[in-house]
Design an enzyme around this catalytic site. Structure first.
Site, mmCIF file in Angstrom:
data_model
loop_
_atom_site.group_PDB
_atom_site.id
_atom_site.type_symbol
_atom_site.label_atom_id
_atom_site.label_comp_id
_atom_site.label_asym_id
_atom_site.label_seq_id
_atom_site.Cartn_x
_atom_site.Cartn_y
_atom_site.Cartn_z
ATOM 1 N N LYS A 171 18.947 -0.445 15.984
ATOM 2 C CA LYS A 171 18.141 -0.555 14.732
ATOM 3 C C LYS A 171 17.332 -1.854 14.908
ATOM 4 C CE LYS A 171 21.937 -3.308 12.837
ATOM 5 N NZ LYS A 171 23.186 -3.269 12.176
ATOM 6 N N ARG A 201 29.198 -3.579 0.599
ATOM 7 C CA ARG A 201 27.924 -3.150 0.779
ATOM 8 C C ARG A 201 27.535 -1.961 0.553
ATOM 9 N NH1 ARG A 201 25.155 -4.702 6.551
ATOM 10 N NH2 ARG A 201 26.306 -3.113 7.218
ATOM 11 N N HIS A 226 32.627 -0.575 8.052
ATOM 12 C CA HIS A 226 32.164 -1.748 8.851
ATOM 13 C C HIS A 226 32.722 -2.843 8.397
ATOM 14 C CE1 HIS A 226 28.968 -3.689 11.132
ATOM 15 N NE2 HIS A 226 28.336 -4.335 9.875
ATOM 16 N N ARG A 275 30.570 0.830 17.792
ATOM 17 C CA ARG A 275 29.109 0.655 17.449
ATOM 18 C C ARG A 275 28.405 -0.606 18.220
ATOM 19 N NH1 ARG A 275 31.231 2.144 12.421
ATOM 20 N NH2 ARG A 275 30.596 -0.081 11.843
ATOM 21 N N TYR A 311 0.264 -30.878 11.508
ATOM 22 C CA TYR A 311 0.543 -30.803 10.054
ATOM 23 C C TYR A 311 1.341 -31.761 9.602
ATOM 24 C CZ TYR A 311 -2.342 -26.513 10.506
ATOM 25 O OH TYR A 311 -3.204 -25.593 10.524
ATOM 26 N N CYS A 359 3.019 -24.962 14.205
ATOM 27 C CA CYS A 359 1.936 -24.032 13.513
ATOM 28 C C CYS A 359 2.146 -22.822 13.570
ATOM 29 C CB CYS A 359 0.780 -24.689 14.150
ATOM 30 S SG CYS A 359 0.656 -26.377 14.698
ATOM 31 N N MET A 360 1.487 -22.121 13.095
ATOM 32 C CA MET A 360 1.529 -20.594 13.059
ATOM 33 C C MET A 360 1.242 -20.095 14.359
ATOM 34 S SD MET A 360 -1.168 -18.078 11.096
ATOM 35 C CE MET A 360 -0.857 -18.459 9.170
ATOM 36 N N ASP A 361 0.335 -20.661 15.081
ATOM 37 C CA ASP A 361 0.189 -19.890 16.514
ATOM 38 C C ASP A 361 0.122 -20.845 17.661
ATOM 39 O OD1 ASP A 361 -1.124 -17.554 14.875
ATOM 40 O OD2 ASP A 361 -2.726 -19.112 14.585
#
Ligand code: PLP
Length: 373
Positions: free
Chosen positions: A42, A136, A166, A221, A265, A312-314
Protein backbone atom coordinates in the site's frame (compact mmCIF):
# COMPACT_ATOMS: atom_id res chain seq x y z
CA UNK A 1 17.31 -4.58 -12.78
CA UNK A 2 19.54 -1.93 -14.27
CA UNK A 3 21.04 1.08 -12.66
CA UNK A 4 19.56 4.02 -14.52
CA UNK A 5 20.89 6.67 -12.14
CA UNK A 6 21.79 9.74 -14.05
CA UNK A 7 24.85 11.43 -12.59
CA UNK A 8 23.26 14.77 -11.79
CA UNK A 9 19.79 14.32 -10.39
CA UNK A 10 18.46 17.01 -8.10
CA UNK A 11 16.92 14.76 -5.45
CA UNK A 12 16.46 11.04 -5.82
CA UNK A 13 15.73 7.84 -3.97
CA UNK A 14 17.77 4.70 -4.46
CA UNK A 15 15.97 1.42 -3.84
CA UNK A 16 18.20 -1.57 -3.20
CA UNK A 17 16.47 -4.58 -4.69
CA UNK A 18 19.17 -6.72 -3.13
CA UNK A 19 18.20 -5.52 0.36
CA UNK A 20 14.53 -6.13 -0.39
CA UNK A 21 15.30 -9.68 -1.46
CA UNK A 22 17.49 -10.30 1.54
CA UNK A 23 14.95 -8.82 4.01
CA UNK A 24 12.26 -11.09 2.58
CA UNK A 25 14.48 -14.13 2.95
CA UNK A 26 15.53 -13.26 6.51
CA UNK A 27 11.95 -12.56 7.53
CA UNK A 28 10.68 -15.82 6.04
CA UNK A 29 13.36 -17.71 7.93
CA UNK A 30 11.77 -16.46 11.18
CA UNK A 31 8.25 -17.61 10.27
CA UNK A 32 6.80 -21.01 11.15
CA UNK A 33 7.11 -23.09 8.00
CA UNK A 34 3.39 -23.26 7.24
CA UNK A 35 2.99 -19.49 7.32
CA UNK A 36 3.41 -17.56 4.08
CA UNK A 37 4.01 -13.93 3.27
CA UNK A 38 1.42 -11.50 2.01
CA UNK A 39 3.36 -8.49 0.78
CA UNK A 40 1.86 -5.19 1.90
CA UNK A 41 2.50 -2.71 -0.91
CA UNK A 42 0.00 0.00 0.00
CA UNK A 43 0.93 3.69 -0.26
CA UNK A 44 3.15 3.09 -3.30
CA UNK A 45 4.93 0.28 -1.45
CA UNK A 46 5.63 2.62 1.49
CA UNK A 47 7.11 5.10 -0.96
CA UNK A 48 9.35 2.52 -2.65
CA UNK A 49 7.34 2.36 -5.90
CA UNK A 50 4.53 -0.20 -5.94
CA UNK A 51 4.75 -1.20 -9.61
CA UNK A 52 8.38 -2.21 -9.50
CA UNK A 53 8.21 -3.78 -6.03
CA UNK A 54 5.01 -5.76 -6.71
CA UNK A 55 6.26 -6.97 -10.08
CA UNK A 56 9.59 -7.98 -8.59
CA UNK A 57 7.94 -9.89 -5.73
CA UNK A 58 5.45 -11.51 -8.09
CA UNK A 59 8.27 -12.64 -10.38
CA UNK A 60 9.92 -14.10 -7.29
CA UNK A 61 7.03 -16.21 -6.14
CA UNK A 62 4.90 -13.98 -3.90
CA UNK A 63 1.22 -14.70 -4.67
CA UNK A 64 -0.56 -12.52 -2.12
CA UNK A 65 -0.53 -8.73 -1.98
CA UNK A 66 -2.31 -6.17 0.18
CA UNK A 67 -3.08 -2.56 -0.68
CA UNK A 68 -5.22 0.18 0.81
CA UNK A 69 -7.56 1.03 -2.06
CA UNK A 70 -8.80 0.01 -5.48
CA UNK A 71 -6.59 2.37 -7.47
CA UNK A 72 -3.52 0.87 -5.84
CA UNK A 73 -4.88 -2.60 -6.55
CA UNK A 74 -5.43 -1.89 -10.26
CA UNK A 75 -2.04 -0.16 -10.42
CA UNK A 76 -0.12 -3.26 -9.31
CA UNK A 77 -2.38 -5.66 -11.24
CA UNK A 78 -1.57 -3.73 -14.44
CA UNK A 79 2.12 -3.77 -13.51
CA UNK A 80 2.03 -7.57 -13.52
CA UNK A 81 1.28 -8.65 -9.95
CA UNK A 82 -0.07 -12.21 -10.17
CA UNK A 83 -2.29 -13.82 -7.55
CA UNK A 84 -4.46 -12.38 -4.82
CA UNK A 85 -4.64 -8.64 -4.23
CA UNK A 86 -6.51 -7.77 -1.04
CA UNK A 87 -7.83 -4.25 -0.42
CA UNK A 88 -7.53 -3.70 3.34
CA UNK A 89 -9.94 -0.78 3.50
CA UNK A 90 -12.84 1.03 1.88
CA UNK A 91 -13.81 0.83 -1.78
CA UNK A 92 -16.81 2.80 -3.03
CA UNK A 93 -19.56 0.26 -3.77
CA UNK A 94 -20.04 1.85 -7.21
CA UNK A 95 -16.68 0.34 -8.21
CA UNK A 96 -17.61 -3.25 -7.35
CA UNK A 97 -17.54 -4.18 -11.04
CA UNK A 98 -13.85 -3.25 -11.19
CA UNK A 99 -13.15 -5.58 -8.27
CA UNK A 100 -14.49 -8.41 -10.40
CA UNK A 101 -12.87 -7.18 -13.61
CA UNK A 102 -9.38 -7.07 -12.07
CA UNK A 103 -9.90 -10.09 -9.80
CA UNK A 104 -9.36 -8.09 -6.60
CA UNK A 105 -10.38 -9.23 -3.12
CA UNK A 106 -12.24 -6.68 -1.00
CA UNK A 107 -12.18 -6.38 2.79
CA UNK A 108 -15.66 -6.35 4.31
CA UNK A 109 -15.52 -3.45 6.73
CA UNK A 110 -18.81 -4.01 8.53
CA UNK A 111 -22.14 -5.81 8.25
CA UNK A 112 -23.58 -2.71 6.60
CA UNK A 113 -20.76 -2.62 4.04
CA UNK A 114 -21.16 -6.34 3.26
CA UNK A 115 -24.87 -5.85 2.67
CA UNK A 116 -24.29 -2.94 0.32
CA UNK A 117 -21.76 -4.96 -1.62
CA UNK A 118 -23.99 -8.03 -1.77
CA UNK A 119 -26.83 -5.91 -3.13
CA UNK A 120 -24.75 -5.27 -6.24
CA UNK A 121 -25.27 -8.91 -7.16
CA UNK A 122 -21.70 -9.35 -8.40
CA UNK A 123 -19.37 -12.29 -7.67
CA UNK A 124 -16.93 -10.20 -5.61
CA UNK A 125 -14.17 -12.03 -3.75
CA UNK A 126 -13.92 -10.80 -0.19
CA UNK A 127 -12.59 -11.35 3.31
CA UNK A 128 -14.26 -10.21 6.51
CA UNK A 129 -12.35 -7.83 8.76
CA UNK A 130 -12.67 -8.85 12.41
CA UNK A 131 -12.19 -6.21 15.10
CA UNK A 132 -10.33 -7.80 18.01
CA UNK A 133 -9.54 -4.56 19.80
CA UNK A 134 -8.23 -1.89 17.45
CA UNK A 135 -11.69 -0.39 16.88
CA UNK A 136 -10.93 0.64 13.32
CA UNK A 137 -12.85 -1.71 11.02
CA UNK A 138 -14.48 -5.12 11.20
CA UNK A 139 -17.04 -7.16 13.08
CA UNK A 140 -16.60 -6.85 16.84
CA UNK A 141 -15.10 -10.13 18.06
CA UNK A 142 -16.32 -9.50 21.60
CA UNK A 143 -19.67 -10.69 20.27
CA UNK A 144 -18.77 -14.10 18.89
CA UNK A 145 -22.35 -15.10 18.10
CA UNK A 146 -22.79 -11.99 16.01
CA UNK A 147 -19.52 -12.60 14.13
CA UNK A 148 -20.49 -16.18 13.38
CA UNK A 149 -23.97 -15.27 12.15
CA UNK A 150 -22.77 -12.47 9.85
CA UNK A 151 -19.87 -14.50 8.44
CA UNK A 152 -22.23 -17.38 7.62
CA UNK A 153 -24.74 -15.03 6.02
CA UNK A 154 -22.23 -13.41 3.69
CA UNK A 155 -20.31 -16.59 2.95
CA UNK A 156 -23.44 -17.43 0.97
CA UNK A 157 -24.15 -14.01 -0.52
CA UNK A 158 -20.58 -13.17 -1.56
CA UNK A 159 -17.43 -15.09 -2.51
CA UNK A 160 -15.97 -15.08 0.99
CA UNK A 161 -12.56 -16.76 1.17
CA UNK A 162 -11.08 -15.48 4.40
CA UNK A 163 -11.04 -13.52 7.65
CA UNK A 164 -8.45 -11.15 9.01
CA UNK A 165 -7.77 -9.00 12.03
CA UNK A 166 -5.16 -6.37 12.78
CA UNK A 167 -2.92 -6.28 15.85
CA UNK A 168 -2.36 -2.80 17.25
CA UNK A 169 0.47 -3.36 19.76
CA UNK A 170 2.30 -6.39 18.35
CA UNK A 171 5.53 -4.33 18.38
CA UNK A 172 5.29 -3.56 22.12
CA UNK A 173 6.42 -6.39 24.44
CA UNK A 174 4.92 -4.70 27.52
CA UNK A 175 1.51 -5.08 25.90
CA UNK A 176 1.78 -8.75 24.94
CA UNK A 177 -1.23 -9.56 27.06
CA UNK A 178 -3.44 -7.42 24.85
CA UNK A 179 -1.95 -8.93 21.70
CA UNK A 180 -2.49 -12.44 23.02
CA UNK A 181 -6.08 -11.52 23.78
CA UNK A 182 -6.57 -10.21 20.23
CA UNK A 183 -5.13 -13.41 18.76
CA UNK A 184 -7.33 -15.54 21.02
CA UNK A 185 -10.49 -13.67 19.97
CA UNK A 186 -9.55 -14.11 16.32
CA UNK A 187 -8.86 -17.82 16.76
CA UNK A 188 -12.24 -18.22 18.45
CA UNK A 189 -14.05 -16.60 15.51
CA UNK A 190 -12.11 -18.72 13.02
CA UNK A 191 -12.89 -21.83 15.07
CA UNK A 192 -16.62 -21.15 15.02
CA UNK A 193 -16.76 -21.16 11.23
CA UNK A 194 -14.13 -23.82 10.57
CA UNK A 195 -16.70 -25.88 8.63
CA UNK A 196 -16.71 -23.14 5.95
CA UNK A 197 -13.07 -24.03 5.20
CA UNK A 198 -12.09 -20.42 4.50
CA UNK A 199 -8.56 -20.77 3.12
CA UNK A 200 -7.22 -17.34 4.12
CA UNK A 201 -7.40 -16.45 7.79
CA UNK A 202 -4.61 -14.15 8.91
CA UNK A 203 -3.84 -11.86 11.82
CA UNK A 204 -0.13 -10.99 11.69
CA UNK A 205 1.49 -7.75 10.58
CA UNK A 206 5.31 -7.52 10.36
CA UNK A 207 5.72 -7.36 14.12
CA UNK A 208 3.17 -10.09 14.82
CA UNK A 209 4.84 -12.46 12.38
CA UNK A 210 8.15 -12.13 14.20
CA UNK A 211 7.11 -11.94 17.82
CA UNK A 212 3.75 -13.74 18.17
CA UNK A 213 2.16 -17.08 17.45
CA UNK A 214 -1.17 -18.29 16.21
CA UNK A 215 -2.26 -21.62 14.84
CA UNK A 216 -4.83 -20.12 12.51
CA UNK A 217 -2.77 -17.42 10.80
CA UNK A 218 -1.87 -18.63 7.32
CA UNK A 219 -0.08 -15.38 6.44
CA UNK A 220 2.10 -12.70 7.83
CA UNK A 221 1.07 -9.45 6.17
CA UNK A 222 4.56 -8.16 5.78
CA UNK A 223 4.92 -4.40 5.43
CA UNK A 224 7.48 -2.27 7.19
CA UNK A 225 10.11 -4.95 7.85
CA UNK A 226 10.16 -5.90 4.16
CA UNK A 227 11.44 -2.36 3.61
CA UNK A 228 13.97 -2.80 6.42
CA UNK A 229 12.43 -0.37 8.90
CA UNK A 230 11.17 -0.91 12.45
CA UNK A 231 7.53 -1.07 13.52
CA UNK A 232 8.63 0.81 16.64
CA UNK A 233 11.88 2.66 17.25
CA UNK A 234 12.58 0.52 20.33
CA UNK A 235 12.44 -2.76 18.37
CA UNK A 236 15.48 -4.81 17.48
CA UNK A 237 15.10 -6.41 14.08
CA UNK A 238 16.63 -9.77 13.16
CA UNK A 239 20.31 -9.58 12.26
CA UNK A 240 20.84 -8.50 8.67
CA UNK A 241 17.52 -6.75 8.01
CA UNK A 242 18.46 -3.41 6.49
CA UNK A 243 16.72 -0.37 5.02
CA UNK A 244 15.94 -0.71 1.31
CA UNK A 245 15.66 3.00 0.61
CA UNK A 246 18.29 5.74 0.53
CA UNK A 247 17.50 9.37 -0.27
CA UNK A 248 20.11 11.55 -1.88
CA UNK A 249 20.58 15.05 -3.21
CA UNK A 250 23.49 17.34 -4.10
CA UNK A 251 25.03 20.60 -2.97
CA UNK A 252 23.92 23.43 -5.28
CA UNK A 253 26.00 26.20 -3.66
CA UNK A 254 28.58 26.72 -0.90
CA UNK A 255 28.95 30.13 0.77
CA UNK A 256 30.68 31.84 3.69
CA UNK A 257 28.52 33.63 6.27
CA UNK A 258 29.53 35.99 9.05
CA UNK A 259 28.58 36.73 12.65
CA UNK A 260 25.26 38.53 12.77
CA UNK A 261 23.93 37.01 9.54
CA UNK A 262 20.68 35.11 9.81
CA UNK A 263 19.71 32.12 7.72
CA UNK A 264 16.43 31.38 5.96
CA UNK A 265 12.77 32.21 6.45
CA UNK A 266 11.84 33.71 9.76
CA UNK A 267 15.54 34.35 10.51
CA UNK A 268 15.40 31.44 12.94
CA UNK A 269 19.16 30.82 12.91
CA UNK A 270 21.65 33.55 13.83
CA UNK A 271 25.30 33.08 12.85
CA UNK A 272 27.69 33.71 15.78
CA UNK A 273 31.00 32.81 14.13
CA UNK A 274 32.19 32.62 10.52
CA UNK A 275 30.63 29.53 8.96
CA UNK A 276 30.48 27.71 5.67
CA UNK A 277 26.95 26.91 4.53
CA UNK A 278 25.84 24.54 1.80
CA UNK A 279 22.49 24.81 0.06
CA UNK A 280 20.69 21.59 -0.94
CA UNK A 281 17.91 21.53 -3.55
CA UNK A 282 15.51 19.36 -1.51
CA UNK A 283 12.73 20.70 0.70
CA UNK A 284 9.40 19.96 2.27
CA UNK A 285 7.66 19.76 -1.12
CA UNK A 286 9.87 16.72 -1.67
CA UNK A 287 8.59 15.29 1.59
CA UNK A 288 11.55 16.32 3.73
CA UNK A 289 9.90 17.27 7.03
CA UNK A 290 9.94 20.97 7.85
CA UNK A 291 9.91 19.96 11.52
CA UNK A 292 13.61 19.13 11.06
CA UNK A 293 14.42 22.84 10.73
CA UNK A 294 17.37 23.65 13.06
CA UNK A 295 17.09 20.06 14.33
CA UNK A 296 18.04 17.44 11.77
CA UNK A 297 21.16 16.71 9.83
CA UNK A 298 22.29 15.24 6.53
CA UNK A 299 25.47 13.35 5.66
CA UNK A 300 28.14 14.77 3.38
CA UNK A 301 31.53 13.10 2.84
CA UNK A 302 30.77 10.72 5.70
CA UNK A 303 30.07 13.50 8.22
CA UNK A 304 27.02 15.08 9.77
CA UNK A 305 25.98 18.50 8.49
CA UNK A 306 23.34 20.16 10.69
CA UNK A 307 20.35 21.86 9.15
CA UNK A 308 20.50 25.60 9.85
CA UNK A 309 17.40 27.75 9.51
CA UNK A 310 14.06 26.53 8.30
CA UNK A 311 13.64 23.85 5.68
CA UNK A 312 12.17 25.66 2.64
CA UNK A 313 9.69 24.26 0.13
CA UNK A 314 12.40 23.19 -2.33
CA UNK A 315 15.73 23.84 -0.61
CA UNK A 316 17.50 23.77 2.72
CA UNK A 317 20.78 25.02 4.18
CA UNK A 318 23.29 23.01 6.23
CA UNK A 319 26.44 23.78 8.16
CA UNK A 320 29.56 22.38 6.46
CA UNK A 321 32.11 24.52 8.34
CA UNK A 322 33.96 21.47 9.64
CA UNK A 323 33.53 19.19 6.66
CA UNK A 324 36.37 19.26 4.13
CA UNK A 325 35.92 19.19 0.37
CA UNK A 326 32.27 20.16 0.16
CA UNK A 327 31.63 21.75 -3.23
CA UNK A 328 29.12 22.23 -5.99
CA UNK A 329 27.46 18.83 -6.70
CA UNK A 330 28.94 17.05 -3.69
CA UNK A 331 26.63 14.14 -2.88
CA UNK A 332 24.29 14.65 0.06
CA UNK A 333 22.73 11.70 1.89
CA UNK A 334 19.41 12.62 3.50
CA UNK A 335 18.65 9.01 4.46
CA UNK A 336 21.18 6.21 4.13
CA UNK A 337 24.90 5.66 4.39
CA UNK A 338 27.82 8.01 3.75
CA UNK A 339 31.24 6.63 4.67
CA UNK A 340 30.90 5.12 8.14
CA UNK A 341 27.86 7.18 9.09
CA UNK A 342 24.36 5.77 8.70
CA UNK A 343 21.17 7.76 9.19
CA UNK A 344 17.95 5.79 8.74
CA UNK A 345 14.37 6.89 8.15
CA UNK A 346 13.68 5.56 11.65
CA UNK A 347 16.42 7.80 13.12
CA UNK A 348 15.09 10.80 11.23
CA UNK A 349 11.52 10.07 12.32
CA UNK A 350 12.58 9.67 15.93
CA UNK A 351 14.02 13.22 15.95
CA UNK A 352 10.57 14.67 15.31
CA UNK A 353 8.37 12.23 17.20
CA UNK A 354 7.03 10.22 14.31
CA UNK A 355 7.68 6.82 12.70
CA UNK A 356 9.76 5.69 9.73
CA UNK A 357 6.55 4.71 7.92
CA UNK A 358 5.47 8.34 7.70
CA UNK A 359 8.84 9.51 6.41
CA UNK A 360 9.14 7.02 3.54
CA UNK A 361 5.46 7.31 2.58
CA UNK A 362 5.88 11.07 2.52
CA UNK A 363 8.71 11.28 -0.01
CA UNK A 364 6.87 12.99 -2.82
CA UNK A 365 6.31 11.84 -6.37
CA UNK A 366 8.65 14.43 -7.83
CA UNK A 367 11.59 12.60 -6.24
CA UNK A 368 12.66 9.99 -8.75
CA UNK A 369 12.98 6.36 -7.62
CA UNK A 370 16.02 4.56 -8.98
CA UNK A 371 16.37 0.78 -8.61
CA UNK A 372 19.74 -0.82 -8.07
CA UNK A 373 20.53 -4.46 -7.50
C1 PLP B 1 -0.47 -1.67 6.94
C2 PLP B 1 -1.04 -2.94 7.39
C3 PLP B 1 -0.22 -4.07 7.56
C4 PLP B 1 1.28 -4.00 7.50
O1 PLP B 1 1.76 -3.47 8.69
P1 PLP B 1 3.34 -3.37 8.96
O2 PLP B 1 3.44 -2.85 10.34
O3 PLP B 1 3.87 -2.41 7.95
O4 PLP B 1 3.88 -4.73 8.76
C5 PLP B 1 -0.84 -5.27 7.86
N1 PLP B 1 -2.18 -5.35 7.99
C6 PLP B 1 -2.98 -4.29 7.86
C7 PLP B 1 -4.46 -4.45 8.04
C8 PLP B 1 -2.45 -3.04 7.58
O5 PLP B 1 -3.27 -1.98 7.47
Amino acid sequence: MQNNKTPFERSWVEISVKSLRSNLGLYKAHLPSQRKVMAVVKADAYGHGDRVIAKYLSDNGIRHFAVSNIDEAIHIREAGAVGQILILGYTPIERANELVQYDITQALISEDYAERLATQGLPVKCQFAIDTGMRRIGLNADDQDYCERIIREYAVKLKLDGLFTHLCVADTPEQDEFTNHQIKLFEDVVGRVSDLHLPYCHCMNSAGGLWHHSNVSSFARLGIILYGLKPDYMNTLPEGIEPVLSWKSVVSMVKEVNSGDTIGYGRSFTVDHPMRIATIPTGYADGYPRLLSNKGWVLINGQRASIVGRVCMDQMMVDVTNIPDVEYESEVVLIGRSGDEVFTADDLANLIGTIGYEIVCGISKRVERIYID
